[in-house]
Motif scaffolding. Structure first.
Motif, PDB file in Angstrom:
ATOM      1  N   GLY A  46     -48.096  16.062  10.738  1.00  0.00           N
ATOM      2  CA  GLY A  46     -48.239  17.339  11.436  1.00  0.00           C
ATOM      3  C   GLY A  46     -48.814  18.460  10.592  1.00  0.00           C
ATOM      4  O   GLY A  46     -49.033  19.560  11.084  1.00  0.00           O
ATOM      5  N   THR A  47     -49.039  18.187   9.303  1.00  0.00           N
ATOM      6  CA  THR A  47     -49.611  19.197   8.416  1.00  0.00           C
ATOM      7  C   THR A  47     -50.695  18.538   7.561  1.00  0.00           C
ATOM      8  O   THR A  47     -50.804  17.312   7.515  1.00  0.00           O
ATOM      9  CB  THR A  47     -48.552  19.788   7.467  1.00  0.00           C
ATOM     10  OG1 THR A  47     -48.094  18.755   6.588  1.00  0.00           O
ATOM     11  CG2 THR A  47     -47.384  20.383   8.234  1.00  0.00           C
ATOM     12  N   LEU A  48     -51.468  19.358   6.883  1.00  0.00           N
ATOM     13  CA  LEU A  48     -52.501  18.823   5.985  1.00  0.00           C
ATOM     14  C   LEU A  48     -52.112  19.101   4.536  1.00  0.00           C
ATOM     15  O   LEU A  48     -51.848  20.248   4.165  1.00  0.00           O
ATOM     16  CB  LEU A  48     -53.849  19.491   6.266  1.00  0.00           C
ATOM     17  CG  LEU A  48     -54.438  19.296   7.666  1.00  0.00           C
ATOM     18  CD1 LEU A  48     -55.820  19.928   7.728  1.00  0.00           C
ATOM     19  CD2 LEU A  48     -54.501  17.836   8.050  1.00  0.00           C
ATOM     20  N   ASP A  49     -52.083  18.054   3.733  1.00  0.00           N
ATOM     21  CA  ASP A  49     -51.925  18.286   2.298  1.00  0.00           C
ATOM     22  C   ASP A  49     -53.322  18.522   1.713  1.00  0.00           C
ATOM     23  O   ASP A  49     -54.338  18.428   2.404  1.00  0.00           O
ATOM     24  CB  ASP A  49     -51.164  17.143   1.616  1.00  0.00           C
ATOM     25  CG  ASP A  49     -51.851  15.795   1.797  1.00  0.00           C
ATOM     26  OD1 ASP A  49     -53.090  15.758   1.915  1.00  0.00           O
ATOM     27  OD2 ASP A  49     -51.144  14.774   1.827  1.00  0.00           O
ATOM     28  N   ARG A  50     -53.351  18.832   0.433  1.00  0.00           N
ATOM     29  CA  ARG A  50     -54.617  19.191  -0.201  1.00  0.00           C
ATOM     30  C   ARG A  50     -55.664  18.076  -0.062  1.00  0.00           C
ATOM     31  O   ARG A  50     -56.837  18.334   0.178  1.00  0.00           O
ATOM     32  CB  ARG A  50     -54.336  19.472  -1.680  1.00  0.00           C
ATOM     33  CG  ARG A  50     -55.425  20.227  -2.357  1.00  0.00           C
ATOM     34  CD  ARG A  50     -55.092  20.353  -3.849  1.00  0.00           C
ATOM     35  NE  ARG A  50     -56.077  21.197  -4.463  1.00  0.00           N
ATOM     36  CZ  ARG A  50     -55.992  22.508  -4.529  1.00  0.00           C
ATOM     37  NH1 ARG A  50     -54.951  23.135  -4.076  1.00  0.00           N
ATOM     38  NH2 ARG A  50     -56.966  23.204  -5.073  1.00  0.00           N
ATOM     39  N   LYS A  51     -55.207  16.848  -0.225  1.00  0.00           N
ATOM     40  CA  LYS A  51     -56.113  15.709  -0.147  1.00  0.00           C
ATOM     41  C   LYS A  51     -56.723  15.591   1.253  1.00  0.00           C
ATOM     42  O   LYS A  51     -57.922  15.347   1.413  1.00  0.00           O
ATOM     43  CB  LYS A  51     -55.327  14.433  -0.479  1.00  0.00           C
ATOM     44  CG  LYS A  51     -56.099  13.466  -1.349  1.00  0.00           C
ATOM     45  CD  LYS A  51     -55.218  12.288  -1.747  1.00  0.00           C
ATOM     46  CE  LYS A  51     -55.579  11.065  -0.923  1.00  0.00           C
ATOM     47  NZ  LYS A  51     -54.553  10.027  -0.965  1.00  0.00           N
ATOM     48  N   GLU A  52     -55.886  15.772   2.268  1.00  0.00           N
ATOM     49  CA  GLU A  52     -56.375  15.692   3.645  1.00  0.00           C
ATOM     50  C   GLU A  52     -57.353  16.828   3.930  1.00  0.00           C
ATOM     51  O   GLU A  52     -58.374  16.632   4.600  1.00  0.00           O
ATOM     52  CB  GLU A  52     -55.195  15.737   4.628  1.00  0.00           C
ATOM     53  CG  GLU A  52     -54.351  14.468   4.616  1.00  0.00           C
ATOM     54  CD  GLU A  52     -53.046  14.587   5.399  1.00  0.00           C
ATOM     55  OE1 GLU A  52     -52.558  13.569   5.873  1.00  0.00           O
ATOM     56  OE2 GLU A  52     -52.496  15.713   5.503  1.00  0.00           O
ATOM     57  N   TYR A  53     -57.038  18.013   3.425  1.00  0.00           N
ATOM     58  CA  TYR A  53     -57.915  19.165   3.658  1.00  0.00           C
ATOM     59  C   TYR A  53     -59.282  18.944   3.002  1.00  0.00           C
ATOM     60  O   TYR A  53     -60.322  19.156   3.610  1.00  0.00           O
ATOM     61  CB  TYR A  53     -57.248  20.435   3.104  1.00  0.00           C
ATOM     62  CG  TYR A  53     -57.890  21.722   3.577  1.00  0.00           C
ATOM     63  CD1 TYR A  53     -57.656  22.205   4.853  1.00  0.00           C
ATOM     64  CD2 TYR A  53     -58.728  22.448   2.742  1.00  0.00           C
ATOM     65  CE1 TYR A  53     -58.236  23.382   5.298  1.00  0.00           C
ATOM     66  CE2 TYR A  53     -59.322  23.631   3.174  1.00  0.00           C
ATOM     67  CZ  TYR A  53     -59.067  24.087   4.455  1.00  0.00           C
ATOM     68  OH  TYR A  53     -59.657  25.249   4.885  1.00  0.00           O
TER      69      TYR A  53
HETATM   70 CA    CA Z   1     -50.625  15.174   6.670  1.00  0.00          CA
END
Ligand code: CA
Ligand code: CA
Ligand code: CA
Length: 101
Positions: A57-64
């Protein structure tokens, strides 16, 4: 601002450096991820979901940064590894820029 070497184009390293700064600035509660609230409309719900590869449900740095790379490639149709002002004006370029400021 993104074009740190001032050559008039943006390369992937510049885009990711800018995106990293945006991530840090947006990540106000310091839990290591950005949620929809922290993203402040930079991403639609649908785009957030698509970029959220571990579905938490959120983006970590890698996903961003992975999303930035994906949008960078989409915005670079001539595949020369840089985005010029013309490429940045297309919808793909604009959707990349949204993640960089
Ligand atoms: Ca995520
Ligand atoms: Ca956060
Ligand atoms: Ca290009």
């Amino acid at each position: 601002m993104v074009d740190t070497d001032h050559d008039g184009t943006i390369d992937l390293a510049e885009a990711q450096a800018a995106a990293g700064k945006v991530f840090d600035a947006a990540e106000t509660d310091k839990d290591g991820t950005v949620d929809a609230k922290e993203l402040k409309g930079r991403l639609s719900k649908k785009d957030l979901k698509a970029a959220d590869t571990d579905s938490d449900g959120t983006l970590d740095r890698k996903e961003y940064l992975a999303l930035v790379e994906q949008r960078f490639k989409a915005a670079d149709p001539d595949n020369d590894g840089t985005l010029d002002a013309r490429e940045l004006k297309f919808p793909a370029g604009r959707s990349l820029l949204q993640l960089l400021k």
